[in-house]
Design a protein around this motif. Structure first.
Motif, mmCIF file in Angstrom:
data_model
loop_
_atom_site.group_PDB
_atom_site.id
_atom_site.type_symbol
_atom_site.label_atom_id
_atom_site.label_comp_id
_atom_site.label_asym_id
_atom_site.label_seq_id
_atom_site.Cartn_x
_atom_site.Cartn_y
_atom_site.Cartn_z
ATOM 1 N N UNK A 57 46.647 16.723 8.761
ATOM 2 C CA UNK A 57 48.065 16.440 8.975
ATOM 3 C C UNK A 57 48.431 16.242 10.435
ATOM 4 N N UNK A 58 47.503 16.401 11.352
ATOM 5 C CA UNK A 58 47.819 16.236 12.774
ATOM 6 C C UNK A 58 46.546 15.892 13.533
ATOM 7 N N UNK A 59 46.580 14.799 14.307
ATOM 8 C CA UNK A 59 45.469 14.418 15.180
ATOM 9 C C UNK A 59 46.062 13.966 16.503
ATOM 10 N N UNK A 60 45.668 14.615 17.585
ATOM 11 C CA UNK A 60 46.167 14.257 18.916
ATOM 12 C C UNK A 60 45.035 14.365 19.928
ATOM 13 N N UNK A 61 45.097 13.499 20.944
ATOM 14 C CA UNK A 61 44.144 13.570 22.047
ATOM 15 C C UNK A 61 44.583 14.672 22.995
ATOM 16 N N UNK A 100 53.318 -3.370 17.068
ATOM 17 C CA UNK A 100 52.035 -3.757 16.493
ATOM 18 C C UNK A 100 52.257 -4.516 15.183
ATOM 19 N N UNK A 101 51.175 -4.922 14.565
ATOM 20 C CA UNK A 101 51.269 -5.620 13.284
ATOM 21 C C UNK A 101 50.652 -4.804 12.150
ATOM 22 N N UNK A 102 50.618 -3.475 12.306
ATOM 23 C CA UNK A 102 50.110 -2.601 11.259
ATOM 24 C C UNK A 102 51.222 -1.658 10.819
ATOM 25 N N UNK A 103 51.400 -1.512 9.501
ATOM 26 C CA UNK A 103 52.466 -0.685 8.963
ATOM 27 C C UNK A 103 52.144 0.793 9.170
ATOM 28 N N UNK A 104 53.173 1.542 9.524
ATOM 29 C CA UNK A 104 52.965 2.971 9.790
ATOM 30 C C UNK A 104 52.613 3.738 8.522
ATOM 31 N N UNK A 105 53.185 3.341 7.392
ATOM 32 C CA UNK A 105 52.909 4.039 6.141
ATOM 33 C C UNK A 105 51.490 3.801 5.635
ATOM 34 N N UNK A 106 50.801 2.795 6.202
ATOM 35 C CA UNK A 106 49.420 2.528 5.817
ATOM 36 C C UNK A 106 48.424 3.313 6.654
ATOM 37 N N UNK A 107 48.916 4.098 7.588
ATOM 38 C CA UNK A 107 48.070 4.828 8.517
ATOM 39 C C UNK A 107 48.184 6.315 8.199
ATOM 40 N N UNK A 108 47.051 7.023 8.135
ATOM 41 C CA UNK A 108 47.081 8.458 7.860
ATOM 42 C C UNK A 108 47.515 9.247 9.078
ATOM 43 N N UNK A 109 47.119 8.794 10.268
ATOM 44 C CA UNK A 109 47.484 9.448 11.511
ATOM 45 C C UNK A 109 47.053 8.554 12.655
ATOM 46 N N UNK A 110 47.474 8.899 13.862
ATOM 47 C CA UNK A 110 47.091 8.103 15.025
ATOM 48 C C UNK A 110 47.053 8.997 16.259
ATOM 49 N N UNK A 111 46.376 8.514 17.289
ATOM 50 C CA UNK A 111 46.330 9.208 18.579
ATOM 51 C C UNK A 111 46.149 8.166 19.671
ATOM 52 N N UNK A 112 46.469 8.532 20.896
ATOM 53 C CA UNK A 112 46.421 7.599 22.024
ATOM 54 C C UNK A 112 45.490 8.160 23.089
ATOM 55 N N UNK A 113 44.540 7.332 23.521
ATOM 56 C CA UNK A 113 43.606 7.672 24.586
ATOM 57 C C UNK A 113 43.572 6.504 25.556
ATOM 58 N N UNK A 114 43.842 6.770 26.826
ATOM 59 C CA UNK A 114 43.774 5.744 27.872
ATOM 60 C C UNK A 114 44.660 4.537 27.549
#
Length: 479
Positions: A447-451, A391-405
């Motif tokens: 500190x944690x977000x998941x689908x 991707x073109x987004x820095x990981x350190x700029x993101x608080x957390x992420x999750x994947x759906x579909x």
């Protein structure tokens, strides 16, 4: 006179070498009488011992030491208890200050809970009043429809004058048995066409949450308010990871909930709960000791196995729950680890594993990607990378992420109470875009977000609190 002669004779009898050193004194004593003193040096000692000799010096030293000891003992008897008392008073004061601080914290927590309780009681009272009001309100009378034409009164809505060829075609379409009468809407069966005013209530029907392929997938439309299920009891539960297996395998059922407290340097305990109710009560039915230490909050559960990152390495581990052993392990190629490319909240969150409708995923970064988020789909058996997207987004700029579909969503802040999901990357099109979906960090340290595929919800760990969020998915809107 006789004594003087004796002294002279005695002096003559001495050795010659002593004659040179003998001396005679004459003087008055204290009473005034004449006194003669004759002195001859001793042949053995050259001089008399001095009063200030080594013996006297040693005696003085010993007396000095005794004086020091006595002074110390005296000081201990007088100043010692005062010093001990002062220290004890200081320690008691410090303990009192700590107790007062904890009391103030507990008092604040009590006041907050009382305010919440008061608000809930107020809401319940309002709901009761509203319920009583609804019960006491009579239903409105049904007003019959009045038609200008008496012949069509009480016959239902009238068909527009002149008819419609398309409507005629629909009403006359035969069924499988060749009978077209059962397909006609009774509201259109009138002998005398006419016009009447029809009054109807319009009810808004929400868009379906499923895409056209009926897989339950779609783009994220909204995220609900967090629902708390459990609050951790000690500091070890400040942050962690909890999950469910969407494709559970015996001996554990689909309602089993798993939890790992990830605070500490030796994280190995995996707690299992029979269901959400047992989780809320804090009664685990199974506790497993993992063979390798866990790194951070990126673990997930899938097809009877726990997937997690080994501490201080880029090694991924698949732990089989039925055999309670490691089924496979593999290094994630070039992935940063132990604080090289974490999320903005820290916590060594370099590698984040997750599961959705399309399988097992890893979100991480590499030196080649220069800190940008890399998404890889993994083989759940061998942990081999099947395909990757940068991707073109820095990981350190993101608080957390999750994947759906197959779509990765990034959360902007982990501490702001009201933040947004501000970025989405679709692996199907290899395209990313900015979005703005409201998201709540109710307890200010997420500190944690998941689908969670099993319940179609988001699972999160927000500052000692285990919470979940309802999701709404919808069809992709055409541009």
């Amino acid at each position: 006179m006789f004594s003087l002669l004796l002294m002279c004779v005695f002096g003559l009898l001495l050795r010659g070498d002593a004659q040179d050193r003998a001396s005679l004194w004459r003087g008055n004593d204290q009473s005034g009488r004449c006194q003669y003193t004759f002195t001859v040096p001793s042949p053995v000692e050259s001089s008399c011992p001095q009063t200030g000799g080594p013996e006297m010096e040693g005696l003085k030293a010993r007396l000095g030491m005794l004086e020091v000891l006595v002074s110390r003992l005296t000081g201990g008897q007088t100043g010692g208890p005062q010093a001990v008392g002062a220290r004890a008073q200081s320690e008691l004061q410090e303990a009192l200050n700590r107790a007062m601080g904890e009391r103030n914290l507990l008092q604040g927590e009590k006041e907050r809970l009382e305010r919440e309780l008061g608000g809930l009681q107020h809401r319940m009272a309002e709901m009761r009043r509203e319920m009583e009001k609804l019960r006491n309100t009579p239903c409105p009378p049904q007003t019959p429809i009045v038609s200008p034409n008496p012949s069509v009164q009480n016959s239902g809505p009238a068909r527009p004058a002149g008819g419609s060829s398309q409507m005629s075609h629909l009403t006359s379409r035969p069924n499988r048995q060749g009978d077209s009468s059962s397909l006609r809407d009774s509201a259109w069966q009138y002998r005398h066409p006419g016009f009447q005013e029809v009054k109807a209530e319009v009810t808004e029907v929400p868009a379906p949450d499923r895409s056209e392929d009926n897989t339950g997938c779609g783009e994220l439309i909204s995220v609900g308010e967090p629902v708390i299920h459990k609050r951790a009891d000690n500091i070890a539960g400040k942050y962690g990871v909890w999950m469910q297996d969407p494709e559970a395998i015996s001996p554990y059922g689909p309602s089993m909930v798993w939890r790992i407290d990830t605070v500490g340097s030796d994280v190995r305990q995996l707690y299992g709960y029979e269901d959400m109710e047992q989780l809320s009560k804090g009664f685990p039915s199974k506790v497993l000791l993992l063979p390798e230490m866990v790194e951070s909050t990126g673990a997930t559960m899938y097809r009877g196995s726990l997937y997690y990152q080994r501490r201080r390495s880029r090694t991924l581990i698949r732990y089989d729950l039925s055999t309670e052993s490691i089924a496979s392990r593999r290094d994630l190629p070039h992935a940063g680890f132990h604080g090289q490319y974490p999320y903005s909240w820290g916590g060594y969150t370099d590698i984040d594993l997750s599961v959705d409708q399309q399988g097992l995923w890893a979100v991480y970064s590499t030196s080649k990607a220069k800190g940008a988020i890399v998404i890889s789909q993994l083989d759940p058996n061998t942990l081999e990378v099947k395909k990757s997207w940068e991707t073109n987004i820095r990981k350190s700029a993101v608080a957390n992420s999750f994947i759906v579909c197959g779509k990765m969503y990034a959360v902007a802040s982990y501490s702001a109470p009201s933040t947004v999901i501000n970025y989405m990357y679709d692996t199907a099109t290899s395209q990313g875009k900015t979005i703005s979906i409201p998201f709540r960090n109710k307890y200010h340290y997420n500190s944690m977000i998941d689908y969670n595929l099993a319940q179609r919800k988001l699972f999160a760990w927000d500052n000692f609190h285990i919470v979940s969020y309802d999701l709404r998915l919808g069809r992709k809107q055409a541009n």
